[in-house]
Design a protein around this motif. Structure first.
Motif, PDB file in Angstrom:
ATOM      1  N   ASN A   1       0.773  -1.154   0.119  1.00  0.00           N
ATOM      2  CA  ASN A   1      -0.063  -0.067  -0.017  1.00  0.00           C
ATOM      3  C   ASN A   1       0.798   1.088  -0.125  1.00  0.00           C
ATOM      4  O   ASN A   1       0.421   2.358   0.166  1.00  0.00           O
ATOM      5  N   ARG A   2       2.139   1.168  -0.445  1.00  0.00           N
ATOM      6  CA  ARG A   2       3.047   2.273  -0.490  1.00  0.00           C
ATOM      7  C   ARG A   2       4.034   2.002  -1.628  1.00  0.00           C
ATOM      8  O   ARG A   2       3.994   0.765  -2.121  1.00  0.00           O
ATOM      9  N   PRO A   3       4.789   2.843  -2.290  1.00  0.00           N
ATOM     10  CA  PRO A   3       5.524   2.562  -3.315  1.00  0.00           C
ATOM     11  C   PRO A   3       6.613   1.335  -3.128  1.00  0.00           C
ATOM     12  O   PRO A   3       7.031   0.902  -2.266  1.00  0.00           O
ATOM     13  N   PHE A   4       6.461   0.666  -4.605  1.00  0.00           N
ATOM     14  CA  PHE A   4       7.356  -0.827  -4.420  1.00  0.00           C
ATOM     15  C   PHE A   4       7.827  -1.104  -5.518  1.00  0.00           C
ATOM     16  O   PHE A   4       7.421  -0.319  -6.633  1.00  0.00           O
ATOM     17  N   CYS A   5       8.458  -2.031  -5.679  1.00  0.00           N
ATOM     18  CA  CYS A   5       9.288  -2.574  -6.932  1.00  0.00           C
ATOM     19  C   CYS A   5       8.706  -3.793  -7.325  1.00  0.00           C
ATOM     20  O   CYS A   5       8.628  -4.654  -6.277  1.00  0.00           O
ATOM     21  N   TYR A   6       8.624  -4.254  -8.585  1.00  0.00           N
ATOM     22  CA  TYR A   6       8.124  -5.518  -8.834  1.00  0.00           C
ATOM     23  C   TYR A   6       9.169  -6.316 -10.021  1.00  0.00           C
ATOM     24  O   TYR A   6       9.480  -5.455 -10.881  1.00  0.00           O
ATOM     25  N   LEU A   7       9.678  -7.340  -9.965  1.00  0.00           N
ATOM     26  CA  LEU A   7      10.322  -7.981 -10.857  1.00  0.00           C
ATOM     27  C   LEU A   7       9.541  -9.180 -11.377  1.00  0.00           C
ATOM     28  O   LEU A   7       9.181 -10.094 -10.497  1.00  0.00           O
ATOM     29  N   ILE A   8       9.557  -9.603 -12.795  1.00  0.00           N
ATOM     30  CA  ILE A   8       9.006 -10.723 -13.351  1.00  0.00           C
ATOM     31  C   ILE A   8      10.267 -11.544 -13.616  1.00  0.00           C
ATOM     32  O   ILE A   8      11.074 -10.998 -14.428  1.00  0.00           O
ATOM     33  N   ILE A   9      10.764 -12.578 -13.075  1.00  0.00           N
ATOM     34  CA  ILE A   9      11.687 -13.451 -13.226  1.00  0.00           C
ATOM     35  C   ILE A   9      11.501 -14.788 -13.785  1.00  0.00           C
ATOM     36  O   ILE A   9      10.507 -15.588 -13.468  1.00  0.00           O
ATOM     37  N   GLU A  10      12.165 -15.014 -14.796  1.00  0.00           N
ATOM     38  CA  GLU A  10      12.253 -16.559 -15.396  1.00  0.00           C
ATOM     39  C   GLU A  10      13.541 -17.132 -14.514  1.00  0.00           C
ATOM     40  O   GLU A  10      14.608 -16.981 -14.392  1.00  0.00           O
ATOM     41  N   LYS A  11      12.952 -18.081 -13.910  1.00  0.00           N
ATOM     42  CA  LYS A  11      13.982 -18.717 -12.778  1.00  0.00           C
ATOM     43  C   LYS A  11      14.889 -19.696 -12.939  1.00  0.00           C
ATOM     44  O   LYS A  11      15.644 -19.933 -12.280  1.00  0.00           O
ATOM     45  N   VAL A  12      14.825 -20.203 -14.404  1.00  0.00           N
ATOM     46  CA  VAL A  12      16.101 -21.269 -14.984  1.00  0.00           C
ATOM     47  C   VAL A  12      17.073 -20.355 -15.037  1.00  0.00           C
ATOM     48  O   VAL A  12      18.477 -20.857 -14.542  1.00  0.00           O
ATOM     49  N   THR A  13      16.919 -19.304 -15.341  1.00  0.00           N
ATOM     50  CA  THR A  13      18.217 -18.401 -15.813  1.00  0.00           C
ATOM     51  C   THR A  13      18.361 -17.316 -14.809  1.00  0.00           C
ATOM     52  O   THR A  13      19.446 -16.250 -14.795  1.00  0.00           O
ATOM     53  N   ASN A  14      17.249 -16.962 -13.822  1.00  0.00           N
ATOM     54  CA  ASN A  14      17.239 -15.749 -13.021  1.00  0.00           C
ATOM     55  C   ASN A  14      17.254 -14.421 -13.815  1.00  0.00           C
ATOM     56  O   ASN A  14      17.653 -13.422 -13.582  1.00  0.00           O
ATOM     57  N   SER A  15      16.588 -14.538 -14.886  1.00  0.00           N
ATOM     58  CA  SER A  15      16.512 -13.249 -15.966  1.00  0.00           C
ATOM     59  C   SER A  15      15.362 -12.634 -15.519  1.00  0.00           C
ATOM     60  O   SER A  15      14.244 -13.025 -15.262  1.00  0.00           O
ATOM     61  N   ILE A  16      15.650 -11.104 -15.324  1.00  0.00           N
ATOM     62  CA  ILE A  16      14.456 -10.281 -15.091  1.00  0.00           C
ATOM     63  C   ILE A  16      13.982  -9.874 -16.431  1.00  0.00           C
ATOM     64  O   ILE A  16      14.644  -9.196 -17.344  1.00  0.00           O
ATOM     65  N   VAL A  17      12.881 -10.288 -16.780  1.00  0.00           N
ATOM     66  CA  VAL A  17      12.253 -10.036 -17.970  1.00  0.00           C
ATOM     67  C   VAL A  17      11.545  -8.959 -18.137  1.00  0.00           C
ATOM     68  O   VAL A  17      11.449  -8.449 -19.259  1.00  0.00           O
ATOM     69  N   PHE A  18      10.891  -8.655 -16.767  1.00  0.00           N
ATOM     70  CA  PHE A  18      10.245  -7.179 -16.871  1.00  0.00           C
ATOM     71  C   PHE A  18      10.628  -6.803 -15.526  1.00  0.00           C
ATOM     72  O   PHE A  18      10.747  -7.511 -14.401  1.00  0.00           O
ATOM     73  N   GLY A  19      10.626  -5.374 -15.013  1.00  0.00           N
ATOM     74  CA  GLY A  19      10.711  -4.763 -13.836  1.00  0.00           C
ATOM     75  C   GLY A  19      10.020  -3.256 -14.121  1.00  0.00           C
ATOM     76  O   GLY A  19       9.692  -2.908 -15.060  1.00  0.00           O
ATOM     77  N   GLY A  20       9.553  -3.052 -12.670  1.00  0.00           N
ATOM     78  CA  GLY A  20       8.787  -1.757 -12.670  1.00  0.00           C
ATOM     79  C   GLY A  20       8.705  -1.348 -11.481  1.00  0.00           C
ATOM     80  O   GLY A  20       9.149  -1.842 -10.302  1.00  0.00           O
ATOM     81  N   VAL A  21       8.128  -0.239 -11.215  1.00  0.00           N
ATOM     82  CA  VAL A  21       8.053   0.683  -9.877  1.00  0.00           C
ATOM     83  C   VAL A  21       6.807   1.390  -9.905  1.00  0.00           C
ATOM     84  O   VAL A  21       6.226   1.563 -10.786  1.00  0.00           O
ATOM     85  N   THR A  22       6.090   1.338  -8.759  1.00  0.00           N
ATOM     86  CA  THR A  22       4.890   2.252  -8.644  1.00  0.00           C
ATOM     87  C   THR A  22       5.110   3.139  -7.497  1.00  0.00           C
ATOM     88  O   THR A  22       5.782   2.968  -6.462  1.00  0.00           O
ATOM     89  N   PHE A  23       4.583   4.506  -7.807  1.00  0.00           N
ATOM     90  CA  PHE A  23       4.875   5.455  -6.715  1.00  0.00           C
ATOM     91  C   PHE A  23       3.402   5.775  -6.288  1.00  0.00           C
ATOM     92  O   PHE A  23       3.251   6.268  -5.093  1.00  0.00           O
ATOM     93  N   PHE A  24       2.384   5.767  -6.941  1.00  0.00           N
ATOM     94  CA  PHE A  24       0.879   6.266  -6.619  1.00  0.00           C
ATOM     95  C   PHE A  24       0.090   5.584  -7.516  1.00  0.00           C
ATOM     96  O   PHE A  24       0.319   5.190  -8.582  1.00  0.00           O
ATOM     97  N   TRP A  25      -1.037   5.572  -6.873  1.00  0.00           N
ATOM     98  CA  TRP A  25      -2.333   4.959  -7.615  1.00  0.00           C
ATOM     99  C   TRP A  25      -3.664   5.846  -7.766  1.00  0.00           C
ATOM    100  O   TRP A  25      -3.792   6.620  -6.835  1.00  0.00           O
TER     101      TRP A  25
END
Length: 415
Positions: free
Chosen positions: A388-412
């Motif tokens: 319920n406050r700014p956070f970061c999210y990462l979508i990970i392909e776990k075989v390779t630990n690749s960050i395929v997507f990432g983002g941040v949220t500040f407000f909604w």
């Protein structure tokens, strides 16, 4: 006469309901987590941070770091002098290990193609070259080493070229991103590099839409910024309080075998996203996953009350400033750029654009310093994880630990 190289990326995340039958044996094999994968991961976190800092105003964003890394790695194959040195530093590349790097990349990228009943991940890299300006053969071969395919087009007709690129992007993203470039982007270019990524998946355990309610969303100091449609689920999610990161981390899996997952990193109260990003210098993804694994082993039956916003973000980013902050400067300077192995004509990169969208719903997603983990309050009580406050999210392909997507949220605002 100098010409510009126009670079663009497009990604899409969307929602899907289906079933997955994916091979699981590689998930316990961490051999692909080190070497190039770790270097790309470090680049990815740095890019996400600097992209956030380079925005004119604070805004939510979504980006696919691995598509940007791939395009820049291809450009580096055509670079020389300071242009090459700056790219290598930012990308964590060692010039004398070119062949080894390409082999490692090919091992990684084969895991970034998934097409099952609950998870679809598709990636396509293309190089559009003016048919009147054939690139040097060695550069074309090097680009193939990064799974990038050459497409010859007629740059004398910007409308036709733009349509060709947009049709390709639209095809890969299933029509969701239909216009990545327009004719004005083509006019002064002789080479266009694109990297397109499409992701569509269902949560392993979906949220119940009837339990979604409007809840306040605040900044890192606790000041309310607005409201959000907050999704809720009680489940045995992997969870850890990573002390070195100064954040709580929750993993929400996709599909049936946990091949891909979303990591939600929520800074501790009073800790800003910037502070958390700074701490990433002392925490690897493997460390985070190790702590999550410990949490499952020790507290596997403990339930988590998970509250995360239902959200949709669309980003249209110009990455030049962010990459300059990372030390890639000469590439964008018409006088200083040195790309002699890329083209017979003098070229420089005019701009790197990145368009992306993500939609997270109840069904799914539409679109080594020492570290300690803390598992306080996990005895005879339910942990409450509330984004319920700014956070970061990462979508990970776990075989390779690749960050395929990432983002941040500040407000909604409510959506």
């Amino acid at each position: 006469m100098r010409c510009s190289v126009f670079v663009c990326c497009a990604i899409l995340l969307s929602t899907c309901n289906s079933q997955l039958t994916e091979v699981k044996q590689m998930l316990n094999n961490t051999s692909l987590h080190t070497g190039l994968s770790e270097k790309i991961g470090n680049f990815s976190i740095e890019l996400l941070y600097h992209t956030t800092q380079a925005q004119d105003k604070i805004a939510n964003l979504i980006i696919s770091p691995i598509t940007v890394w791939t395009i820049l790695a291809v450009i580096a194959e055509g670079a020389d002098e300071q242009t090459l040195a700056q790219l290598n530093r930012a990308l964590r590349l060692t010039p004398r290990l070119k062949d080894e790097t390409q082999k490692e990349y090919q091992e990684i990228v084969k895991w970034l193609q998934v097409k099952t009943t609950t998870v679809e991940l598709q990636k396509l890299n293309s190089m559009f070259m003016d048919e009147q300006n054939t690139p040097q053969r060695d550069f074309v071969e090097a680009a193939r080493g990064y799974d990038t395919h050459l497409i010859s087009v007629n740059f004398s007709d910007p409308n036709v070229t733009a349509n060709s690129i947009n049709n390709l992007v639209s095809s890969v993203t299933h029509g969701r991103i239909s216009q990545l470039v327009d004719s004005s982007n083509i006019a002064d270019s002789k080479l266009i590099l694109t990297s397109v990524l499409y992701f569509k998946a269902q949560w392993t355990v979906s949220f119940n839409s009837s339990l979604t309610t409007k809840q306040p969303f605040s900044d890192s100091t606790g000041k309310q910024l607005g409201e959000v449609n907050m999704m809720y689920r009680r489940h045995t999610y992997p969870f850890a309080n990573i002390v070195t990161l100064q954040a709580r981390v929750l993993e929400v899996a996709y599909g049936k075998d946990n091949r891909l997952s979303m990591l939600i990193m929520l800074p501790n109260p009073g800790v800003s996203l910037n502070e958390m990003f700074y701490n990433f210098g002392n925490v690897s993804l493997d460390t985070i996953f190790d702590e999550l694994k410990v949490s499952v082993e020790q507290y596997g039956e403990d339930e988590i009350d998970c509250f995360i916003p239902r959200f949709k973000i669309e980003s249209s980013l110009q990455l030049n400033d962010a990459l300059k902050r990372m030390g890639i400067v000469d590439l964008f300077d018409e006088r200083k750029a040195r790309l002699p192995l890329m083209s017979y004509l003098p070229v420089h990169v005019s701009q790197i654009i990145h368009k992306a969208e993500i939609e997270v719903t109840e069904e799914g997603t539409v679109a080594s310093a020492a570290s300690a983990a803390e598992f306080s309050n996990r005895i005879s009580s339910v942990i409450r994880f509330e984004a319920n406050r700014p956070f970061c999210y990462l979508i990970i392909e776990k075989v390779t630990n690749s960050i395929v997507f990432g983002g941040v949220t500040f407000f909604w605002s409510v959506c």
